[in-house]
Write a protein that holds these residues in place. Structure first.
Motif, PDB file in Angstrom:
ATOM      1  N   SER A   1     -11.253   9.199  24.084  1.00 31.36           N
ATOM      2  CA  SER A   1     -11.714   7.837  23.762  1.00 31.36           C
ATOM      3  C   SER A   1     -13.036   7.468  24.430  1.00 31.36           C
ATOM      4  O   SER A   1     -13.920   6.962  23.742  1.00 31.36           O
ATOM      5  CB  SER A   1     -10.617   6.804  24.003  1.00 31.36           C
ATOM      6  OG  SER A   1      -9.879   7.091  25.138  1.00 31.36           O
TER       7      SER A   1
ATOM      8  N   ALA B   1      -1.344   2.802  30.075  1.00 30.68           N
ATOM      9  CA  ALA B   1      -0.565   2.793  28.848  1.00 30.68           C
ATOM     10  C   ALA B   1       0.813   2.178  29.063  1.00 30.68           C
ATOM     11  O   ALA B   1       1.344   1.492  28.193  1.00 30.68           O
ATOM     12  CB  ALA B   1      -0.431   4.215  28.326  1.00 30.68           C
TER      13      ALA B   1
ATOM     14  N   TYR C   1       1.515  -1.463  28.172  1.00 27.71           N
ATOM     15  CA  TYR C   1       1.524  -1.928  26.788  1.00 27.71           C
ATOM     16  C   TYR C   1       2.497  -1.080  25.993  1.00 27.71           C
ATOM     17  O   TYR C   1       2.152  -0.013  25.504  1.00 27.71           O
ATOM     18  CB  TYR C   1       0.125  -1.852  26.183  1.00 27.71           C
ATOM     19  CG  TYR C   1      -0.885  -2.636  26.975  1.00 27.71           C
ATOM     20  CD1 TYR C   1      -1.137  -3.975  26.667  1.00 27.71           C
ATOM     21  CD2 TYR C   1      -1.577  -2.058  28.024  1.00 27.71           C
ATOM     22  CE1 TYR C   1      -2.047  -4.698  27.404  1.00 27.71           C
ATOM     23  CE2 TYR C   1      -2.483  -2.775  28.770  1.00 27.71           C
ATOM     24  CZ  TYR C   1      -2.714  -4.101  28.441  1.00 27.71           C
ATOM     25  OH  TYR C   1      -3.618  -4.820  29.177  1.00 27.71           O
TER      26      TYR C   1
ATOM     27  N   LEU D   1       1.861   0.198  22.276  1.00 32.03           N
ATOM     28  CA  LEU D   1       0.711   1.019  21.934  1.00 32.03           C
ATOM     29  C   LEU D   1       1.012   2.515  21.870  1.00 32.03           C
ATOM     30  O   LEU D   1       0.113   3.341  21.982  1.00 32.03           O
ATOM     31  CB  LEU D   1      -0.428   0.775  22.920  1.00 32.03           C
ATOM     32  CG  LEU D   1      -0.954  -0.657  22.962  1.00 32.03           C
ATOM     33  CD1 LEU D   1      -2.132  -0.770  23.906  1.00 32.03           C
ATOM     34  CD2 LEU D   1      -1.362  -1.123  21.584  1.00 32.03           C
TER      35      LEU D   1
ATOM     36  N   PHE E   1      -0.540   5.111  24.416  1.00 36.20           N
ATOM     37  CA  PHE E   1      -1.973   5.280  24.662  1.00 36.20           C
ATOM     38  C   PHE E   1      -2.515   4.040  25.354  1.00 36.20           C
ATOM     39  O   PHE E   1      -2.037   2.927  25.104  1.00 36.20           O
ATOM     40  CB  PHE E   1      -2.731   5.475  23.359  1.00 36.20           C
ATOM     41  CG  PHE E   1      -2.369   6.752  22.657  1.00 36.20           C
ATOM     42  CD1 PHE E   1      -2.698   7.966  23.219  1.00 36.20           C
ATOM     43  CD2 PHE E   1      -1.699   6.722  21.449  1.00 36.20           C
ATOM     44  CE1 PHE E   1      -2.362   9.142  22.581  1.00 36.20           C
ATOM     45  CE2 PHE E   1      -1.361   7.897  20.806  1.00 36.20           C
ATOM     46  CZ  PHE E   1      -1.687   9.110  21.368  1.00 36.20           C
TER      47      PHE E   1
ATOM     48  N   PRO F   1      -4.998   0.872  26.030  1.00 32.16           N
ATOM     49  CA  PRO F   1      -5.654   0.010  25.041  1.00 32.16           C
ATOM     50  C   PRO F   1      -7.077   0.458  24.719  1.00 32.16           C
ATOM     51  O   PRO F   1      -7.568   0.218  23.620  1.00 32.16           O
ATOM     52  CB  PRO F   1      -5.653  -1.362  25.701  1.00 32.16           C
ATOM     53  CG  PRO F   1      -5.361  -1.125  27.130  1.00 32.16           C
ATOM     54  CD  PRO F   1      -4.553   0.117  27.202  1.00 32.16           C
ATOM     55  N   THR F   2      -7.715   1.125  25.684  1.00 31.82           N
ATOM     56  CA  THR F   2      -9.105   1.534  25.439  1.00 31.82           C
ATOM     57  C   THR F   2      -9.221   2.533  24.294  1.00 31.82           C
ATOM     58  O   THR F   2     -10.233   2.583  23.603  1.00 31.82           O
ATOM     59  CB  THR F   2      -9.691   2.157  26.716  1.00 31.82           C
ATOM     60  OG1 THR F   2      -8.749   3.093  27.215  1.00 31.82           O
ATOM     61  CG2 THR F   2      -9.994   1.103  27.732  1.00 31.82           C
ATOM     62  N   THR F   3      -8.152   3.319  24.071  1.00 28.90           N
ATOM     63  CA  THR F   3      -8.173   4.242  22.944  1.00 28.90           C
ATOM     64  C   THR F   3      -8.321   3.486  21.639  1.00 28.90           C
ATOM     65  O   THR F   3      -9.084   3.872  20.747  1.00 28.90           O
ATOM     66  CB  THR F   3      -6.863   5.036  22.934  1.00 28.90           C
ATOM     67  OG1 THR F   3      -6.733   5.690  24.179  1.00 28.90           O
ATOM     68  CG2 THR F   3      -6.852   6.062  21.824  1.00 28.90           C
ATOM     69  N   TYR F   4      -7.582   2.382  21.568  1.00 28.81           N
ATOM     70  CA  TYR F   4      -7.651   1.594  20.327  1.00 28.81           C
ATOM     71  C   TYR F   4      -9.011   0.920  20.199  1.00 28.81           C
ATOM     72  O   TYR F   4      -9.539   0.759  19.113  1.00 28.81           O
ATOM     73  CB  TYR F   4      -6.507   0.587  20.282  1.00 28.81           C
ATOM     74  CG  TYR F   4      -5.191   1.300  20.192  1.00 28.81           C
ATOM     75  CD1 TYR F   4      -4.696   1.724  18.954  1.00 28.81           C
ATOM     76  CD2 TYR F   4      -4.470   1.623  21.329  1.00 28.81           C
ATOM     77  CE1 TYR F   4      -3.525   2.435  18.868  1.00 28.81           C
ATOM     78  CE2 TYR F   4      -3.298   2.325  21.252  1.00 28.81           C
ATOM     79  CZ  TYR F   4      -2.813   2.731  20.022  1.00 28.81           C
ATOM     80  OH  TYR F   4      -1.661   3.443  19.927  1.00 28.81           O
ATOM     81  N   LEU F   5      -9.557   0.549  21.348  1.00 30.16           N
ATOM     82  CA  LEU F   5     -10.907  -0.028  21.341  1.00 30.16           C
ATOM     83  C   LEU F   5     -11.886   0.967  20.736  1.00 30.16           C
ATOM     84  O   LEU F   5     -12.690   0.635  19.851  1.00 30.16           O
ATOM     85  CB  LEU F   5     -11.310  -0.354  22.781  1.00 30.16           C
ATOM     86  CG  LEU F   5     -12.662  -1.033  22.973  1.00 30.16           C
ATOM     87  CD1 LEU F   5     -12.603  -2.436  22.405  1.00 30.16           C
ATOM     88  CD2 LEU F   5     -13.044  -1.067  24.440  1.00 30.16           C
TER      89      LEU F   5
ATOM     90  N   LEU G   1     -11.222   3.491  18.731  1.00 31.46           N
ATOM     91  CA  LEU G   1     -10.966   3.679  17.304  1.00 31.46           C
ATOM     92  C   LEU G   1     -11.527   2.521  16.492  1.00 31.46           C
ATOM     93  O   LEU G   1     -12.164   2.718  15.457  1.00 31.46           O
ATOM     94  CB  LEU G   1      -9.461   3.805  17.057  1.00 31.46           C
ATOM     95  CG  LEU G   1      -8.885   5.177  17.385  1.00 31.46           C
ATOM     96  CD1 LEU G   1      -7.384   5.183  17.176  1.00 31.46           C
ATOM     97  CD2 LEU G   1      -9.542   6.237  16.513  1.00 31.46           C
ATOM     98  N   ALA G   2     -11.295   1.305  16.996  1.00 32.74           N
ATOM     99  CA  ALA G   2     -11.772   0.132  16.255  1.00 32.74           C
ATOM    100  C   ALA G   2     -13.282   0.158  16.138  1.00 32.74           C
ATOM    101  O   ALA G   2     -13.858  -0.044  15.057  1.00 32.74           O
ATOM    102  CB  ALA G   2     -11.315  -1.141  16.966  1.00 32.74           C
TER     103      ALA G   2
END
Lengths: 337, 306, 491
Positions: free
Chosen positions: B22, B131, B134, B137, B140, B142-146, B148-149
């Motif tokens: 990420s 991780a 949360y 999630l 993973f 939250p930064t991983t989703y950041l 990806l987004a």
């Protein structure tokens, strides 16, 4: 002349910035400066050796940059040069050093040079054949070479009598070369390189190639051969710098061989206007900074990376001062017409 | 060290790969954006290093990891501004400017870091990004989703919108773009700024979410690997993220080997990502992507001519 | 009405525009003629906001305007279509227009489609520019200006790169634009453009306007007298045929792939005889550049054979072919022809620097180099300072430098690709004279050009290329613009 002014301005600007940073960190800049100079004087042999190593590296890099070959991996070539030299000194040379020690020293230096040359030949060839960016390949090879060096002095070549200290066994004292010889080697190397780039057909081919690969091909220049020569010279000098450290200063394979001199040399080559002889003028200054930085660490607890940061800042200042110089030059010329 | 219950080795490696990927993806997206606009940012390594230091340092000072992330992004933006000034506005050689930035920033991080960071084991703020906090999630951070987004946003901006077209035009033929009314310098600078911000953010994630500590060798060549991956992926945000994941997997594999004690020195294992990158880069030039709508930005590295 | 009053613009010591007055009203086609360097490009750049005049004013529809950018000029309705199109090659036509215009994409498509239908344009909007032929690119540029509601269209050399049929189409387009109440300014050096479609003609020379006449009050002779004075453009017509029968270059069934969106070569065979100028006609991007590259050795063919003076040179390096007597005037002279950062003398020596006469044992003897360069410059009657950076030479001078270097050792074959593209009348005339001289001396020329007039003037034989194939040839004596146009149009 233009290069010289830009280089001086860049150095002054970087020093000024350095002073400001030191002042912010509550270090009296002038005292620090005095301390650094005192240390350089006290360890003048180290400073001179460092300057010579930087000269060798800078000369090689300036040759490469002249041909538009961005060899930014001198650090890696230095590492493999050191490895090869140490390998010859420790494991190939017989204990009796028969027939003469100087022969083995020379062989170690040659081996280091060749190792560095071939380490750089690969990127040159893949650049010539497939236009793979040499910035990426030479840099990746830096990391590979550093790991290789680390592997050797921590693993198979670690000194069995070293009480676990990370480093290889020391080379036999009769294999050491004196600073005078290193200085002669450096000087001769720089002069040969200067003649090569300024006075020979290969130098002309390099300047065409750096301008444009298309023009070079059109003019019938063998691009692959030219790049291979440049790569081998550049890598060879870096390898020699590594070998010189093993046989001259460090006397063994240790982590202190690779302390970022290959990157410092990039700045030296730029400030010297990519002229091999200019490198001889610029390099001692950085050698003093790098040796003096140890005093900063001891006296003021400023980490040595301070000098690395200053190098980068100096390069950025240099780019700016070249730009300002060009603008002034243009205005001056505009007034004439 | 084989006590990972209910999780087999492959899953563990992939989890580690995603965690490492990420920050890589973020920096790589930034590089893609700025190279698409025609500016090489070889200062990436340094920007990540400074982002990592500032992210961790600010978090430690103020006790908030989110603040650290913001600070990392902010300092990246500043460094991006310096690069934009040099590479876009004064038309300096982008390779030299990038190398200078890289040296200056890695040096600055290594020099300021030890004076700023005092080592503590597992400071409280680290858990803000972990991780386990949360549950929704899937394990993973939250930064991983950041990442990806942001990746999705980058894909959509670059491929469809007028801004994306302006960016590609600035990188392909800046003079023509200027004549069409694009303010090429402004577009290029903003892309470099965004690239710098993403690099800083990526550094902050590297220290806060991935390593959960700060060390002076922090990015350890990650920036350079990314610079190699961007041309390899044909300057496409989707592909570059995929390659980041692959490289992260190589890295995770090598770390796993070290953990389980494969009979190879750590130094040799450590070479793996670099060697993999080297091979991939050369292979990528020998068998290039089929030419399509997304070719190499043809004005990459060339300043706008007056 | 667009009025320019006393526009003056200087570059250093030269006055590119000297108190130029101009006015144009909607519905009118105004032709501005003059040789390159007469200041017409500068004038266009000032009118469309690319350059700021040193003094003078622009009045658009009664309001004085001072432009700081192209978009300001566009906002009051002035747009220019330059010779080198301001289009981004990797984007589609629609994306290019969108970039310039902005707004909603769907509305834009509708507006563009409406204009396309009204004017009968054929340009596809969804193909990348680099895949489009030149006439379509030009139409896109005009379309962009129209979508932006521009009333004043400045067309800079719109027919220079076109075959006769496409040029006719452009003239018809200009006519229909004038009918729909647009003002069209045609910058051109072709008298046919002026006489066939303009309503009024303005002649420029050395930055001044030297003639301004309604078209029915003047004629071709008067215009060309005012325009170029006494320069005549040399042609082949009054030379005796010089062709031997021995084959100098024999290209046999050569195929290769093209680069980014242009045609490669498919099974191309041709022969060039000694003392012959073989013209290759066709719109650029149809395989001419790969042909030149394959012949000169910059590119290897995928199949086929190339014989040069009975040597098989298919895989010889460019240097080896040059030693056999093959010279090359490249299409992109700044990219291939000369290294910009090198001094003039370095570039003049580029072909022969290796020879021991210039560099004994590999050492550069700069005095000998400079002497050699001075001698070469004399052959084209030039005297640039030897240390002058080559990038500062103008296009015409650079071409002279390249010609001097390439024709130095009386080559057996000269491959000349677009040798007069972008040159002013004087330089065109000199270039042509040099080519003919080389033919008279017994050398052959493979002349690749887009300019049909030039091909007809110079060549002994013409072949036409399209889509990477040779689609026909015209023997000496039968060549005419109409015949060639037919050939190219039919292919």
């Amino acid at each position: 002349m233009k290069h010289l002014v830009a280089a001086v301005f860049a150095l002054l600007a970087a020093l000024l910035l350095g002073f400001v940073v030191l002042w912010i960190l509550h270090v009296p800049p002038l005292d620090a400066c005095k301390g650094m100079l005192a240390l350089c004087w006290a360890r003048k042999m180290d400073t001179a050796a460092k300057a010579l190593v930087l000269c060798l590296l800078g000369t090689g890099i300036s040759v490469a940059f002249r041909a538009g070959f961005w060899n930014v991996g001198a650090e890696g070539q230095l590492c493999v040069g050191a490895i090869a030299a140490a390998g010859i000194g420790l494991y190939v040379a017989p204990a009796s050093l028969w027939p003469a020690p100087w022969l083995w020293t020379a062989l170690a230096l040659v081996a280091g040079t060749l190792a560095g040359a071939f380490w750089c030949l690969g990127p040159a060839l893949v650049r010539a054949k497939w236009q793979v960016s040499e910035v990426v390949t030479t840099l990746m090879l830096v990391y590979v070479a550093k790991r290789l060096l680390e592997y050797l002095y921590l693993g198979p070549w670690r000194d069995p009598q070293g009480y676990g200290f990370p480093g290889s066994a020391p080379l036999s004292a009769s294999l050491h070369v004196s600073l005078v010889w290193i200085a002669i080697l450096t000087g001769v190397g720089a002069i040969i390189c200067a003649l090569l780039v300024k006075k020979t057909v290969i130098g002309f081919e390099m300047s065409v190639l750096s301008e444009s690969r298309d023009v070079a091909r059109y003019g019938g220049i063998h691009v692959g051969r030219c790049l291979a020569i440049v790569g081998m010279i550049s890598g060879g000098l870096a390898g020699l710098a590594g070998a010189v450290q093993v046989t001259g200063t460090a006397g063994r394979l240790i982590s202190g061989i690779s302390v970022g001199d290959g990157f410092t040399a990039i700045i030296i080559a730029c400030l010297a206007g990519r002229h091999p002889l200019g490198v001889l003028i610029v390099a001692p200054f950085w050698a003093m900074l790098k040796v003096g930085a140890e005093d900063l660490e001891v006296s003021y607890q400023i980490p040595q990376a301070f000098s690395t940061a200053l190098e980068g800042i100096c390069l950025l200042c240099w780019l700016t001062s070249v730009w300002i110089g060009r603008r002034w030059f243009r205005r001056f010329r505009g007034n004439l017409t | 060290m084989m006590d990972w219950p209910a999780m087999n080795m492959a899953t563990a490696i992939w989890m580690a790969a995603v965690a490492y990927a990420s920050p890589m993806m973020l920096a790589a997206l930034g590089e893609v954006i700025s190279e698409r606009a025609g500016v090489m940012n070889l200062g990436l390594e340094g920007m990540i290093a400074v982002g990592a230091l500032v992210g961790y340092g600010v978090s430690a000072d103020h006790g908030s990891a989110w603040l650290g992330l913001a600070a990392g992004g902010g300092v990246g933006l500043l460094l991006g501004a310096v690069h934009a000034a040099l590479a876009v506005w004064i038309g300096a050689d982008q390779i030299v400017a990038g190398l200078g930035m890289s040296l200056a920033a890695t040096g600055a991080a290594a020099f300021l870091g030890p004076m700023w960071i005092t080592w503590r084991s597992q400071p409280a703020f680290i858990s803000e990004l972990s991780a386990s906090r949360y549950k929704a999630l899937l394990g993973f951070p939250p930064t991983t989703y950041l990442a990806l987004a942001l990746g999705l946003i980058a894909v959509s901006v670059l491929s469809g919108r007028r801004l994306g077209i302006a960016i590609r035009a600035s990188g392909d033929s800046p003079e023509a773009a200027e004549a069409l009314g694009v303010r090429v310098r402004a577009v290029r600078s903003s892309c470099v700024l965004v690239g710098g911000m993403l690099a800083g953010l990526s550094g902050a994630i590297l220290s806060l979410a991935y390593a959960q500590t700060w060390t002076s060798t922090m990015p350890n060549g990650m920036g350079w690997i990314i610079i190699a991956l961007v041309p390899l992926s044909g300057w496409r945000p989707g592909r570059v993220m995929l390659f980041c994941l692959l490289l992260a997997a190589v890295n995770a594999l090598q770390i796993r080997f070290q953990i389980i004690g494969v009979k190879l020195s750590a130094s040799i294992l450590d070479m793996m990502p670099y060697v993999a990158t080297l091979i991939a880069v050369i292979a990528g030039r020998i068998w290039p992507w089929r030419k399509g709508r997304w070719n190499e930005p043809s004005a990459l590295g060339r300043p706008l001519e007056q | 009405m667009l009025e320019a009053c006393a526009i003056t613009k200087c570059f250093g010591a030269t006055r590119a525009n000297d108190a130029v007055d101009l006015e144009i009203s909607p519905g009118e086609i105004l032709a501005i003629v003059g040789e390159n360097g007469a200041g017409k490009s500068t004038l266009v750049k000032i009118l469309c906001g690319l350059l700021k005049p040193d003094s003078g004013t622009l009045v658009v529809d009664g309001r004085p305007e001072a432009f700081h950018s192209v978009s300001q000029a566009v906002s009051v309705g002035i747009a220019a279509v330059h010779q080198h199109f301001a289009l981004v090659p990797s984007l589609t036509g629609l994306e290019n227009i969108w970039l310039a215009v902005g707004g909603n994409r769907r509305d834009l498509v509708q507006r563009a489609q409406k204009i396309i239908n009204r004017l009968g344009l054929q340009v596809p909007l969804d193909q990348p520019i680099h895949q489009l032929p030149v006439p379509f690119q030009q139409q896109l540029e005009i379309l962009r200006a129209l979508v932006q509601n521009c009333k004043y269209l400045l067309l800079d050399e719109p027919t220079a790169a076109l075959g006769s049929q496409d040029a006719d189409a452009v003239r018809r387009l200009a006519g229909s634009l004038a009918l729909s109440d647009h003002a069209v300014v045609l910058i051109t050096h072709k008298l046919s453009d002026v006489l066939e479609c303009a309503h009024r003609v303005v002649v420029m020379r050395q930055g001044r306007i030297v003639g301004n006449w309604p078209i029915h009050e003047t004629n071709a002779a008067a215009i060309s007298d005012a325009m170029i004075g006494e320069i005549s453009i040399p042609s082949n017509h009054n030379c005796l045929p010089n062709c031997g029968r021995d084959v100098v270059l024999d290209v046999q069934n050569v195929s290769c792939s093209g680069s980014a969106g242009t045609a490669g070569l498919t099974d191309v065979s041709l022969q060039v005889h000694s003392g012959e100028i073989l013209g290759v006609a066709g719109v650029s991007g149809n395989g001419q550049e790969p042909l030149a590259e394959v012949v000169t050795g910059l590119k290897s063919p995928e199949s086929g054979k190339i014989l040069f003076l009975d040597h098989d040179v298919t895989y010889h390096s460019p240097a080896r072919r040059h030693r056999l007597g093959l010279a090359h005037v490249p299409a992109d002279r700044r990219r291939y022809g000369a290294a910009g950062a090198l001094p003039v003398y370095g570039n003049l020596c580029l072909r022969r620097y290796r020879e021991s006469a210039l560099s004994p044992k590999g050492w550069i003897r700069s005095r000998i180099w400079k002497q050699f360069a001075t001698d070469l410059m004399k052959t084209v009657s030039a005297d640039w300072p030897l240390d002058f950076q080559t990038r500062h030479l103008s296009g015409g001078n650079l071409q002279k430098l390249i010609l001097a270097r390439e024709l130095d050792a009386s080559p057996r074959l000269l491959v000349a690709v677009y040798p007069t593209r972008g040159l002013d009348v004087r330089a065109v005339s000199q270039t042509r004279r040099i080519l003919l001289q080389s033919r008279r001396a017994g050398g052959s020329v493979l002349l690749i050009s887009e300019d049909l007039r030039e091909l007809l003037d110079l060549s002994d034989r013409i072949i036409a290329m399209s889509g990477g194939r040779i689609i026909g040839s015209v023997e000496p004596g039968q060549a005419s613009a109409a015949r060639l146009g037919q050939l190219l149009g039919g292919g």
